[in-house]
Design a protein around this motif. Structure first.
Motif, short mmCIF file in Angstrom:
data_model
loop_
_atom_site.label_atom_id
_atom_site.label_comp_id
_atom_site.label_asym_id
_atom_site.label_seq_id
_atom_site.Cartn_x
_atom_site.Cartn_y
_atom_site.Cartn_z
N SER A 95 0.57 -1.49 0.19
CA SER A 95 0.12 0.11 0.19
C SER A 95 0.76 0.97 0.20
CB SER A 95 -0.58 0.23 0.85
OG SER A 95 -1.95 -0.62 1.22
N TYR A 99 1.34 4.37 -3.03
CA TYR A 99 0.84 5.97 -2.88
C TYR A 99 2.67 6.31 -3.18
CZ TYR A 99 -3.69 5.28 -1.70
OH TYR A 99 -5.19 5.00 -2.11
N THR A 135 -5.63 -0.97 -4.73
CA THR A 135 -4.51 0.77 -4.44
C THR A 135 -4.22 1.23 -5.09
OG1 THR A 135 -2.97 -0.66 -3.66
CG2 THR A 135 -4.18 0.18 -1.95
N ALA A 139 -4.53 5.16 -5.92
CA ALA A 139 -3.42 5.95 -5.61
C ALA A 139 -3.40 7.05 -7.08
CB ALA A 139 -2.19 5.43 -5.60
N PHE A 145 -5.58 6.81 1.35
CA PHE A 145 -5.74 5.86 1.48
C PHE A 145 -6.79 5.48 2.32
CE2 PHE A 145 -3.86 1.88 4.26
CZ PHE A 145 -3.74 1.01 3.06
#
Length: 194
Positions: A95, A99, A135, A139, A145
């Protein structure tokens, strides 16, 4: 004595596997080796799980100097969320990578993951198995998140299985990244640009 010899041999083998990821001579890694053993002495996870998690962290791009911190953060989350250490580390670091963030955001992401488990009808293992499917899209669209996890928490709290919630959220986000011709035309009429 036989158990200790076997454990030492297993650790040596695991450490050599970790060293292959670092492109440094194993002789230069004595301090890191000791740091792993020191952390493992205070860990709730067995040494083989700690070394597997260190391998996963470094393999996922966590710098050597941050790898033990990554495992420590993942361990706290795995205990609170009743997950396996390596799976928890994988979802946490994956994760962060999606990002484009480093370990300085790990505690924030860990807290968000725990709150998702706490407030939704999901588990850390379920998130570990499906979160990577959304994710990247979240992003790319700029969805924070915590916001994405809040959507998962809300959907699962209403009874939607985790994998299905992730699929639904990903579909919405993907339609924003690559809208249909119809949606693009309507957006233009409304003055919205994707």
């Amino acid at each position: 004595t036989a158990f200790a010899v076997k454990a030492a041999g297993d650790f040596d083998s695991s450490f050599r596997e970790i060293a292959t990821l670092l492109n440094r001579p194993i002789n230069d890694l004595g301090e890191f080796r000791e740091a792993i053993l020191s952390y493992a002495n205070t860990s709730t996870a067995p040494l083989e799980q700690v070394t597997a998690a260190i391998y996963t962290a470094i393999s996922a791009g966590v710098p050597l100097e941050d790898s033990i911190k990554a495992v420590a953060t993942a361990e706290k989350l795995s205990i609170a969320g009743k997950g396996e250490l390596n799976d928890t580390l994988r979802v946490l670091v994956g994760s962060l990578n999606a990002y484009g963030l480093g370990m300085d955001s790990a505690d924030r992401f860990s807290d968000a993951l725990f709150n998702t488990v706490k407030l939704g009808q999901t588990t850390l293992p379920e998130l570990a198995n499906s979160l990577s499917n959304v994710t990247g899209a979240a992003a790319a669209v700029g969805v924070p998140f915590e916001t994405m996890l809040a959507a998962i928490s809300t959907l699962t709290a209403a009874g939607t299985p985790t994998a299905q919630a992730v699929t639904q959220i990903n579909a919405v986000l993907t339609s924003l990244i690559k809208p249909s011709k119809e949606a693009s035309d309507l957006a233009k009429e409304l003055g919205i640009e994707f």
